[in-house]
Design an enzyme around this catalytic site. Structure first.
Site, short mmCIF file in Angstrom:
data_model
loop_
_atom_site.label_atom_id
_atom_site.label_comp_id
_atom_site.label_asym_id
_atom_site.label_seq_id
_atom_site.Cartn_x
_atom_site.Cartn_y
_atom_site.Cartn_z
N THR A 187 0.81 -1.23 0.00
CA THR A 187 0.00 0.00 0.00
C THR A 187 0.84 1.28 0.00
O THR A 187 0.38 2.33 -0.46
CB THR A 187 -0.99 0.03 1.19
OG1 THR A 187 -0.24 0.06 2.42
CG2 THR A 187 -1.89 -1.19 1.17
N PRO A 200 -0.70 7.57 1.62
CA PRO A 200 -0.90 6.29 0.93
C PRO A 200 -2.37 5.89 0.93
O PRO A 200 -3.05 6.02 1.95
CB PRO A 200 -0.09 5.30 1.78
CG PRO A 200 0.83 6.13 2.60
CD PRO A 200 0.16 7.45 2.80
N MET A 201 -2.85 5.43 -0.22
CA MET A 201 -4.24 4.98 -0.32
C MET A 201 -4.29 3.48 -0.01
O MET A 201 -4.53 2.65 -0.88
CB MET A 201 -4.79 5.31 -1.70
CG MET A 201 -5.12 6.78 -1.85
SD MET A 201 -6.49 7.26 -0.74
CE MET A 201 -5.56 8.19 0.53
N HIS A 202 -4.12 3.18 1.28
CA HIS A 202 -4.08 1.79 1.73
C HIS A 202 -5.37 1.04 1.36
O HIS A 202 -5.35 0.08 0.60
CB HIS A 202 -3.93 1.72 3.25
CG HIS A 202 -2.78 2.48 3.83
ND1 HIS A 202 -1.47 2.05 3.78
CD2 HIS A 202 -2.76 3.66 4.51
CE1 HIS A 202 -0.69 2.92 4.39
NE2 HIS A 202 -1.43 3.90 4.85
N ASP A 203 -6.48 1.50 1.92
CA ASP A 203 -7.72 0.72 1.87
C ASP A 203 -8.36 0.63 0.48
O ASP A 203 -8.95 -0.40 0.13
CB ASP A 203 -8.74 1.30 2.86
CG ASP A 203 -8.27 1.15 4.30
OD1 ASP A 203 -8.76 1.91 5.16
OD2 ASP A 203 -7.43 0.27 4.57
#
Ligand code: RIB
Ligand code: CA
Length: 312
Positions: free
Chosen positions: A197, A239-242
């Site tokens: 991610t 950060p665009m984790h999900d």
């Protein structure tokens, strides 16, 4: 991959990246059959997380999606939240009104069980975006419900350095006991850890393209993704984790990884919440997760922007 629309349940602790993930799912009603959204304590306390789910679904025009409030705290450890990253209400940058709606009655764990039991065997994808407390409670409450789960796609853990501690990523750190239950449940898992991610950080050109879309959802996503970096957890940008969890269902071609054995450290010491990922198969233990490590970030953001352009 399931033919036709994929039945999904989203369990979440919004947080800005959770919000973008929910918006992405809402932008694809033809591919994703969103059965319910359940809130869990994580980034913010569960009352705020529940309120945030309602705000996000209002924004996306998906007021019909059932919302259920879940666990107030991890299974054993006291709750630790992350307002130092996501702001006092968890959605700094979104500029969303409080929803006039309330969550549906019933605890999230019970709602997950009911939704799973109502579905055919091995048909539902669980999208886990926060600490895994609600899923663990549901699996303990009703082990039979596991038979209705096709797979769990989750954001959590890390191949290397954590973000909450050197050893642990936030979701796994907050409730490692729940994570251990989920990784031991015997259900197919797709794991997005930090090593994957942290590749998904938007660049200035992508944010300019997002800002130019003009819709309310795109504006909220832009505000969340470009908000001044708070205390942070050691990375530049947001950060665009999900959202990668949802992107896996829509565009699996963007990702690479391998089947690995994964174990979660539940002890109270410096290793609490560490996910040991046996990347080279040294432990000779049967794999329990497909661990993503390759991410086509530019391809992801191009498609994410396209998706967000479809929302109000
Ligand atoms: O470590 C990142 C994860 O923790 C993300 O899911 C973020 O929203 C927080 O829940
Ligand atoms: Ca989250």
């Amino acid at each position: 991959m399931t033919a036709g629309r994929i039945p999904i349940l989203i369990d979440t602790d919004p947080g800005q990246d959770d919000a973008v993930a929910i918006l992405l799912a809402c932008a694809h009603p033809g591919e994703l059959d969103l059965r319910a959204v359940t809130a869990v304590a994580g980034n913010v306390p569960v009352g705020q997380a529940t309120a945030n789910v309602l705000r996000i679904l209002d924004l996306a025009g998906r007021e019909e999606a059932p919302v259920h409030r879940g666990a107030e705290a991890p299974l054993l450890y006291p709750l630790e939240t992350a307002e130092f990253v996501c702001g006092p209400d968890g959605l700094t940058g979104a500029d969303l009104p409080v929803s006039a709606r309330r969550a549906s009655p019933g605890h999230a764990a019970e709602a997950l069980v009911a939704a799973l039991r109502a579905a055919p065997a091995r048909s539902v994808t669980l999208c886990a975006l926060g600490p895994l407390t609600n899923l663990a409670l549901a699996f303990r409450l009703a082990p039979d419900a596991l038979g209705h789960v096709e797979r769990i796609v989750l954001m959590g853990g890390a191949l290397g350095l954590g973000n909450m501690t050197p050893a642990a990523e936030f979701n796994a750190y907050v409730d490692p006991h729940a994570a251990a239950i989920v990784f031991g449940a015997g259900v197919p898992i797709v794991m997005f850890g930090l090593h994957a991610t942290h590749q998904a950080v938007p660049n200035d050109d992508e944010m300019a393209r997002l800002a130019a879309l003009g819709g309310r959802s795109a504006a909220a996503a832009h505000g969340m993704m470009t908000r001044p970096r708070a205390g942070g957890l050691g990375t530049a940008g947001h950060p665009m984790h999900d959202p990668l969890v949802i992107a896996w269902l829509l565009w699996p071609d963007l990702f690479q990884g391998r089947d690995c054995f994964v174990e979660v450290e539940t002890g109270p010491g410096s290793q609490r919440g560490r996910t040991t990922i046996d990347w080279h198969g040294r432990l000779k233990r049967p794999p329990n997760a497909f661990v993503v490590d390759g991410v086509d970030a530019r391809g992801f953001f191009a498609r994410l922007i396209g998706s967000l352009s479809r929302l109000p």
